[in-house]
Motif scaffolding. Structure first.
Motif, PDB file in Angstrom:
ATOM      1  N   LEU A 151      -9.451  -0.745  -1.778  1.00 38.95           N
ATOM      2  CA  LEU A 151      -8.248  -0.295  -2.477  1.00 38.95           C
ATOM      3  C   LEU A 151      -8.594   0.899  -3.369  1.00 38.95           C
ATOM      4  N   ALA A 152      -9.718   0.831  -4.054  1.00 39.95           N
ATOM      5  CA  ALA A 152     -10.147   1.961  -4.890  1.00 39.95           C
ATOM      6  C   ALA A 152     -10.396   3.193  -4.016  1.00 39.95           C
ATOM      7  N   LEU A 153     -11.031   2.994  -2.875  1.00 33.80           N
ATOM      8  CA  LEU A 153     -11.281   4.093  -1.945  1.00 33.80           C
ATOM      9  C   LEU A 153      -9.966   4.710  -1.474  1.00 33.80           C
ATOM     10  N   LEU A 154      -9.007   3.867  -1.159  1.00 39.22           N
ATOM     11  CA  LEU A 154      -7.689   4.325  -0.732  1.00 39.22           C
ATOM     12  C   LEU A 154      -7.014   5.152  -1.839  1.00 39.22           C
ATOM     13  N   LEU A 155      -7.056   4.662  -3.066  1.00 41.20           N
ATOM     14  CA  LEU A 155      -6.441   5.394  -4.178  1.00 41.20           C
ATOM     15  C   LEU A 155      -7.177   6.704  -4.473  1.00 41.20           C
ATOM     16  N   MET A 156      -8.494   6.703  -4.287  1.00 44.99           N
ATOM     17  CA  MET A 156      -9.255   7.959  -4.442  1.00 44.99           C
ATOM     18  C   MET A 156      -8.794   8.986  -3.423  1.00 44.99           C
ATOM     19  N   ALA A 157      -8.708   8.558  -2.176  1.00 41.59           N
ATOM     20  CA  ALA A 157      -8.293   9.467  -1.104  1.00 41.59           C
ATOM     21  C   ALA A 157      -6.870   9.961  -1.364  1.00 41.59           C
ATOM     22  N   ASN A 158      -5.992   9.058  -1.721  1.00 38.99           N
ATOM     23  CA  ASN A 158      -4.612   9.440  -2.002  1.00 38.99           C
ATOM     24  C   ASN A 158      -4.552  10.391  -3.191  1.00 38.99           C
ATOM     25  N   GLY A 159      -5.350  10.129  -4.205  1.00 32.54           N
ATOM     26  CA  GLY A 159      -5.393  11.008  -5.377  1.00 32.54           C
ATOM     27  C   GLY A 159      -5.850  12.417  -5.025  1.00 32.54           C
TER      28      GLY A 159
ATOM     29  N   VAL B 290       0.843  -1.203   0.000  1.00 28.23           N
ATOM     30  CA  VAL B 290       0.000   0.000   0.000  1.00 28.23           C
ATOM     31  C   VAL B 290       0.877   1.251   0.000  1.00 28.23           C
ATOM     32  N   GLU B 291       1.883   1.282   0.850  1.00 25.94           N
ATOM     33  CA  GLU B 291       2.761   2.452   0.920  1.00 25.94           C
ATOM     34  C   GLU B 291       3.455   2.715  -0.411  1.00 25.94           C
ATOM     35  N   ARG B 292       3.978   1.668  -1.013  1.00 23.60           N
ATOM     36  CA  ARG B 292       4.735   1.852  -2.252  1.00 23.60           C
ATOM     37  C   ARG B 292       3.841   2.208  -3.435  1.00 23.60           C
ATOM     38  N   VAL B 293       2.665   1.590  -3.535  1.00 22.23           N
ATOM     39  CA  VAL B 293       1.750   1.917  -4.641  1.00 22.23           C
ATOM     40  C   VAL B 293       1.259   3.357  -4.498  1.00 22.23           C
ATOM     41  N   CYS B 294       0.919   3.768  -3.288  1.00 20.85           N
ATOM     42  CA  CYS B 294       0.466   5.153  -3.086  1.00 20.85           C
ATOM     43  C   CYS B 294       1.595   6.144  -3.353  1.00 20.85           C
ATOM     44  N   SER B 295       2.804   5.782  -3.030  1.00 19.50           N
ATOM     45  CA  SER B 295       3.949   6.630  -3.334  1.00 19.50           C
ATOM     46  C   SER B 295       4.137   6.753  -4.843  1.00 19.50           C
TER      47      SER B 295
ATOM     48  N   GLU C  47       7.177  16.920  -4.127  1.00 22.92           N
ATOM     49  CA  GLU C  47       7.615  16.700  -2.739  1.00 22.92           C
ATOM     50  C   GLU C  47       6.466  16.868  -1.757  1.00 22.92           C
ATOM     51  N   THR C  48       5.627  17.879  -1.986  1.00 20.76           N
ATOM     52  CA  THR C  48       4.460  18.099  -1.123  1.00 20.76           C
ATOM     53  C   THR C  48       3.476  16.950  -1.282  1.00 20.76           C
ATOM     54  N   ALA C  49       3.266  16.518  -2.519  1.00 20.69           N
ATOM     55  CA  ALA C  49       2.342  15.409  -2.781  1.00 20.69           C
ATOM     56  C   ALA C  49       2.829  14.131  -2.094  1.00 20.69           C
ATOM     57  N   LEU C  50       4.110  13.866  -2.176  1.00 18.18           N
ATOM     58  CA  LEU C  50       4.660  12.668  -1.532  1.00 18.18           C
ATOM     59  C   LEU C  50       4.516  12.728  -0.012  1.00 18.18           C
ATOM     60  N   ALA C  51       4.773  13.885   0.570  1.00 14.26           N
ATOM     61  CA  ALA C  51       4.641  14.039   2.025  1.00 14.26           C
ATOM     62  C   ALA C  51       3.180  13.867   2.454  1.00 14.26           C
ATOM     63  N   ALA C  52       2.265  14.482   1.725  1.00  9.81           N
ATOM     64  CA  ALA C  52       0.841  14.361   2.051  1.00  9.81           C
ATOM     65  C   ALA C  52       0.373  12.914   1.896  1.00  9.81           C
ATOM     66  N   SER C  53       0.838  12.263   0.852  1.00  9.18           N
ATOM     67  CA  SER C  53       0.478  10.863   0.619  1.00  9.18           C
ATOM     68  C   SER C  53       0.985   9.970   1.750  1.00  9.18           C
ATOM     69  N   ARG C  54       2.238  10.148   2.144  1.00  9.25           N
ATOM     70  CA  ARG C  54       2.802   9.329   3.235  1.00  9.25           C
ATOM     71  C   ARG C  54       1.978   9.485   4.511  1.00  9.25           C
ATOM     72  N   ARG C  55       1.602  10.713   4.818  1.00  8.06           N
ATOM     73  CA  ARG C  55       0.835  10.966   6.053  1.00  8.06           C
ATOM     74  C   ARG C  55      -0.547  10.332   5.971  1.00  8.06           C
ATOM     75  N   LEU C  56      -1.239  10.533   4.856  1.00  5.87           N
ATOM     76  CA  LEU C  56      -2.568   9.947   4.691  1.00  5.87           C
ATOM     77  C   LEU C  56      -2.504   8.428   4.772  1.00  5.87           C
ATOM     78  N   VAL C  57      -1.553   7.836   4.071  1.00  6.17           N
ATOM     79  CA  VAL C  57      -1.430   6.376   4.073  1.00  6.17           C
ATOM     80  C   VAL C  57      -1.138   5.857   5.481  1.00  6.17           C
ATOM     81  N   ALA C  58      -0.322   6.558   6.236  1.00  9.42           N
ATOM     82  CA  ALA C  58      -0.051   6.142   7.620  1.00  9.42           C
ATOM     83  C   ALA C  58      -1.331   6.160   8.452  1.00  9.42           C
ATOM     84  N   TYR C  59      -2.144   7.213   8.295  1.00 10.29           N
ATOM     85  CA  TYR C  59      -3.426   7.255   9.000  1.00 10.29           C
ATOM     86  C   TYR C  59      -4.311   6.071   8.593  1.00 10.29           C
ATOM     87  N   LEU C  60      -4.408   5.844   7.302  1.00  9.21           N
ATOM     88  CA  LEU C  60      -5.297   4.791   6.820  1.00  9.21           C
ATOM     89  C   LEU C  60      -4.807   3.406   7.228  1.00  9.21           C
ATOM     90  N   LEU C  61      -3.520   3.170   7.148  1.00 10.70           N
ATOM     91  CA  LEU C  61      -3.002   1.865   7.572  1.00 10.70           C
ATOM     92  C   LEU C  61      -3.273   1.617   9.050  1.00 10.70           C
TER      93      LEU C  61
END
Length: 190
Positions: free
Chosen positions: A135-143, A75-80, A151-165
């Motif tokens: 998974l689709a919901l996760l990718l929607m949220a990450n999107g 999940v972390e790597r795909v969202c990244s 760099e901002t997108a990657l940081a925001a994605s990492r934080r969101l994914v950590a919350y969701l995981l």
């Protein structure tokens, strides 16, 4: 041409017109179409490495002896990957009926992810009510958080994914409403 298309797709998504790609590559539109008879052919060429990398992410996760860690890492790597390249997630869910290799790779990734979910649930790491459509919901949220500079997108994605995981962990599971009937292709292509 491929490098220019890759850069434009990563920055703006797949909606970039072929004429804009040709203009940025400093070639005529006819030259672009001679090399790539359709936008599908260009997209397939541009994202071939990313399709392979996505499957590799899932394969690596399946090889992890700890199912929860494998699921989490995938999940972390795909969202990244999604945060780093706006065009890739759209390419991943786009239909490429003439590109059998792409279709095969996508199917392997989706089936592999389903197996990761099954294993993580079976060992009690992943909440029992996690659905494949999540998974689709996760990718929607990450999107939704991957706007702005990379760099901002990657940081925001990492934080969101950590919350969701954290919310996906079985030991923290409180009952959820039923899963939304989300089609991964429809969600990401919007």
């Amino acid at each position: 041409m491929v490098a220019v298309a890759r850069e434009l797709f990563a920055d703006r998504g797949l909606d970039v017109p072929m004429a804009a790609i040709a203009r940025q590559a400093r070639v005529g539109v006819a030259t672009l179409y001679r090399r790539f008879p359709s936008k599908e052919a260009l997209v397939t060429e541009v994202f071939a490495d990313q399709f392979e990398a996505c499957v590799s992410v899932v394969d690596d996760a399946l090889a992890d002896p700890d199912p929860w860690r494998g699921f989490r890492t995938a999940v972390e790597r795909v969202c990244s990957m999604q945060a780093a390249d706006r065009g890739f997630s759209a390419a991943f869910v786009a239909a490429f009926p003439d590109a059998l290799d792409v279709e095969r790779e996508r199917h392997r990734a989706i089936e592999g992810f389903a197996e990761l979910v099954r294993r993580a649930k079976a060992t009690g790491g992943l909440r029992a009510d996690f659905a494949q459509d999540d998974l689709a919901l996760l990718l929607m949220a990450n999107g939704g958080v991957i706007t702005g500079p990379t760099e901002t997108a990657l940081a925001a994605s990492r934080r969101l994914v950590a919350y969701l995981l954290s919310a996906f962990r079985a030991e923290q599971a409180e009952p959820l409403p039923p899963p939304a009937p989300l089609d991964l292709r429809a969600v990401v292509s919007r």
